[in-house]
Design a protein around this motif. Structure first.
Motif, PDB file in Angstrom:
ATOM      1  N   GLY A  38       6.030  13.362  10.133  1.00 44.65           N
ATOM      2  CA  GLY A  38       5.061  12.303   9.944  1.00 44.65           C
ATOM      3  C   GLY A  38       4.274  12.419   8.659  1.00 44.65           C
ATOM      4  O   GLY A  38       4.041  11.422   7.962  1.00 44.65           O
ATOM      5  N   GLN A  39       3.857  13.635   8.325  1.00 45.09           N
ATOM      6  CA  GLN A  39       3.063  13.832   7.109  1.00 45.09           C
ATOM      7  C   GLN A  39       3.870  13.491   5.861  1.00 45.09           C
ATOM      8  O   GLN A  39       3.348  12.867   4.925  1.00 45.09           O
ATOM      9  CB  GLN A  39       2.560  15.280   7.027  1.00 45.09           C
ATOM     10  N   LEU A  40       5.145  13.880   5.837  1.00 46.07           N
ATOM     11  CA  LEU A  40       5.993  13.510   4.706  1.00 46.07           C
ATOM     12  C   LEU A  40       6.149  11.992   4.624  1.00 46.07           C
ATOM     13  O   LEU A  40       6.171  11.417   3.536  1.00 46.07           O
ATOM     14  CB  LEU A  40       7.363  14.179   4.831  1.00 46.07           C
ATOM     15  N   GLY A  41       6.263  11.364   5.780  1.00 45.25           N
ATOM     16  CA  GLY A  41       6.396   9.914   5.801  1.00 45.25           C
ATOM     17  C   GLY A  41       5.167   9.211   5.245  1.00 45.25           C
ATOM     18  O   GLY A  41       5.278   8.234   4.500  1.00 45.25           O
ATOM     19  N   LEU A  42       3.983   9.722   5.593  1.00 44.94           N
ATOM     20  CA  LEU A  42       2.743   9.144   5.059  1.00 44.94           C
ATOM     21  C   LEU A  42       2.678   9.299   3.545  1.00 44.94           C
ATOM     22  O   LEU A  42       2.324   8.360   2.826  1.00 44.94           O
ATOM     23  CB  LEU A  42       1.536   9.830   5.711  1.00 44.94           C
ATOM     24  N   THR A  45       5.254   7.009   1.808  1.00 44.96           N
ATOM     25  CA  THR A  45       4.827   5.613   1.822  1.00 44.96           C
ATOM     26  C   THR A  45       3.783   5.349   0.747  1.00 44.96           C
ATOM     27  O   THR A  45       3.843   4.340   0.032  1.00 44.96           O
ATOM     28  CB  THR A  45       4.250   5.245   3.200  1.00 44.96           C
ATOM     29  N   ALA A  46       2.829   6.259   0.607  1.00 48.54           N
ATOM     30  CA  ALA A  46       1.773   6.088  -0.393  1.00 48.54           C
ATOM     31  C   ALA A  46       2.340   6.130  -1.807  1.00 48.54           C
ATOM     32  O   ALA A  46       1.915   5.378  -2.681  1.00 48.54           O
ATOM     33  CB  ALA A  46       0.705   7.164  -0.214  1.00 48.54           C
ATOM     34  N   LEU A  47       3.319   7.010  -2.037  1.00 49.77           N
ATOM     35  CA  LEU A  47       3.853   7.193  -3.382  1.00 49.77           C
ATOM     36  C   LEU A  47       4.883   6.139  -3.768  1.00 49.77           C
ATOM     37  O   LEU A  47       4.915   5.672  -4.907  1.00 49.77           O
ATOM     38  CB  LEU A  47       4.480   8.586  -3.512  1.00 49.77           C
ATOM     39  N   LYS A  48       5.748   5.762  -2.823  1.00 49.00           N
ATOM     40  CA  LYS A  48       6.899   4.921  -3.174  1.00 49.00           C
ATOM     41  C   LYS A  48       6.815   3.481  -2.675  1.00 49.00           C
ATOM     42  O   LYS A  48       7.605   2.645  -3.092  1.00 49.00           O
ATOM     43  CB  LYS A  48       8.184   5.564  -2.628  1.00 49.00           C
ATOM     44  N   ARG A  49       5.917   3.186  -1.764  1.00 43.62           N
ATOM     45  CA  ARG A  49       5.717   1.823  -1.260  1.00 43.62           C
ATOM     46  C   ARG A  49       7.022   1.163  -0.790  1.00 43.62           C
ATOM     47  O   ARG A  49       7.527   0.232  -1.430  1.00 43.62           O
ATOM     48  CB  ARG A  49       5.049   0.947  -2.321  1.00 43.62           C
ATOM     49  N   PRO A  50       7.591   1.604   0.318  1.00 44.08           N
ATOM     50  CA  PRO A  50       8.825   0.979   0.812  1.00 44.08           C
ATOM     51  C   PRO A  50       8.582  -0.461   1.249  1.00 44.08           C
ATOM     52  O   PRO A  50       7.445  -0.881   1.484  1.00 44.08           O
ATOM     53  CB  PRO A  50       9.197   1.856   2.017  1.00 44.08           C
ATOM     54  N   ASP A  51       9.675  -1.219   1.362  1.00 45.63           N
ATOM     55  CA  ASP A  51       9.581  -2.599   1.834  1.00 45.63           C
ATOM     56  C   ASP A  51       9.492  -2.671   3.354  1.00 45.63           C
ATOM     57  O   ASP A  51       9.021  -3.673   3.902  1.00 45.63           O
ATOM     58  CB  ASP A  51      10.801  -3.390   1.353  1.00 45.63           C
ATOM     59  N   LEU A  68       1.568   5.594  12.537  1.00 45.33           N
ATOM     60  CA  LEU A  68       1.378   4.149  12.541  1.00 45.33           C
ATOM     61  C   LEU A  68      -0.091   3.786  12.353  1.00 45.33           C
ATOM     62  O   LEU A  68      -0.438   2.912  11.543  1.00 45.33           O
ATOM     63  CB  LEU A  68       1.912   3.577  13.861  1.00 45.33           C
ATOM     64  N   THR A  69      -0.972   4.455  13.090  1.00 44.62           N
ATOM     65  CA  THR A  69      -2.407   4.170  13.008  1.00 44.62           C
ATOM     66  C   THR A  69      -2.939   4.435  11.605  1.00 44.62           C
ATOM     67  O   THR A  69      -3.707   3.639  11.048  1.00 44.62           O
ATOM     68  CB  THR A  69      -3.175   5.018  14.033  1.00 44.62           C
ATOM     69  N   GLN A  70      -2.524   5.553  10.996  1.00 43.97           N
ATOM     70  CA  GLN A  70      -2.991   5.874   9.649  1.00 43.97           C
ATOM     71  C   GLN A  70      -2.460   4.873   8.620  1.00 43.97           C
ATOM     72  O   GLN A  70      -3.184   4.454   7.714  1.00 43.97           O
ATOM     73  CB  GLN A  70      -2.579   7.295   9.263  1.00 43.97           C
ATOM     74  N   LEU A  71      -1.203   4.483   8.754  1.00 41.96           N
ATOM     75  CA  LEU A  71      -0.639   3.506   7.823  1.00 41.96           C
ATOM     76  C   LEU A  71      -1.368   2.171   7.911  1.00 41.96           C
ATOM     77  O   LEU A  71      -1.649   1.536   6.893  1.00 41.96           O
ATOM     78  CB  LEU A  71       0.846   3.303   8.094  1.00 41.96           C
ATOM     79  N   ARG A  72      -1.699   1.749   9.118  1.00 45.67           N
ATOM     80  CA  ARG A  72      -2.342   0.453   9.286  1.00 45.67           C
ATOM     81  C   ARG A  72      -3.782   0.438   8.777  1.00 45.67           C
ATOM     82  O   ARG A  72      -4.401  -0.620   8.696  1.00 45.67           O
ATOM     83  CB  ARG A  72      -2.291   0.018  10.759  1.00 45.67           C
ATOM     84  N   GLU A  73      -4.309   1.598   8.402  1.00 43.83           N
ATOM     85  CA  GLU A  73      -5.631   1.624   7.792  1.00 43.83           C
ATOM     86  C   GLU A  73      -5.608   1.069   6.370  1.00 43.83           C
ATOM     87  O   GLU A  73      -6.648   0.664   5.846  1.00 43.83           O
ATOM     88  CB  GLU A  73      -6.181   3.059   7.761  1.00 43.83           C
TER      89      GLU A  73
END
Length: 232
Positions: A38-42, A45-51, A68-73
């Motif tokens: 999960g931490q790698l995924g976060l 996402t922040a670095l590469k901005r997937p679609d 999911l909760t952290q991403l939706r912030e």
């Protein structure tokens, strides 16, 4: 498909599932990246901005629901939950937390691709700001870090939540009731004194003392807003 293939991030700790997903998605013309925690995924996402993101709920470090909760912030990137968990309450929790769709393992490749196409057609923003510059104040929603003049500003959870919501609706007035409902819950929509106290503390920590050039601007009798500039 456009000339540039959509970028899909898989966050799943099962190597065989990641391999199957990559074969399915690559064969359909998508660009695929993988993370096993999960931490790698976060971070990815922040670095590469997937679609779009395909997210497993059962991860080895933090739960998929926490991811999911952290991403939706800070982002509205389309998220498809793909998991072996099939309980109704887990599905409801994931959808309530902001997932766009939910698919259980084992899954059909054709159905997965169809659901992904639907998510990508919904027209989410191609690039959303996660870093906001407000004069000498810098807010990075992806890392939950607030700085003023290169020094970290330590906010309470409620102060951070107020600032985050105002930034996500930058340029628009968020009413007292909206802020209270989102942060304290629907039973506190009339408790405007909560908001006044926390806004005062937040302004003090941000050095937001100039009434002629406020970062957080009060709209009399309505609510608060942050001017629509400084996002990147």
């Amino acid at each position: 498909m456009t000339d540039i293939p959509p970028d899909i991030l898989i966050i799943d700790d099962e190597r065989q599932i990641r391999r199957l997903l990559k074969l399915t998605l690559s064969g359909a013309g998508y660009h695929v990246r993988e993370c096993e925690t999960g931490q790698l995924g976060l971070s990815e996402t922040a670095l590469k901005r997937p679609d779009a993101i395909i997210l497993d709920l059962g991860l080895p470090d933090i739960t998929g629901l926490e991811v999911l909760t952290q991403l939706r912030e800070w982002t509205q990137v389309p998220i498809l939950i793909l998991t072996a968990w099939d309980r109704e309450d887990e599905k409801v929790a994931a959808l309530d937390a902001g997932a766009d769709d939910y698919l259980t393992k084992p899954f059909s490749g054709r159905e997965l691709l169809a659901r992904l196409r639907v998510m990508l057609r919904r027209g989410r923003p191609e690039r959303e700001p996660s870093v906001f510059r407000l004069g000498s104040v810098v807010v990075d929603l992806s890392s939950r870090r607030v700085e003023k003049g290169k020094e970290e500003v330590h906010l309470t959870a409620k102060e951070y939540d107020i600032l985050r919501l105002l930034l996500l609706h930058q340029g628009k007035v968020m009413t007292h009731r909206q802020l209270l409902r989102e942060i304290w819950g629907p039973r506190h929509e009339e408790d405007t004194h909560y908001l006044r106290v926390h806004i005062a503390h937040l302004r003090q920590k941000l050095g937001d003392s100039d009434p002629e050039n406020r970062i957080i601007r009060a709209e009399s009798g309505l609510g608060y807003r942050i001017a629509a500039d400084g996002a990147e």
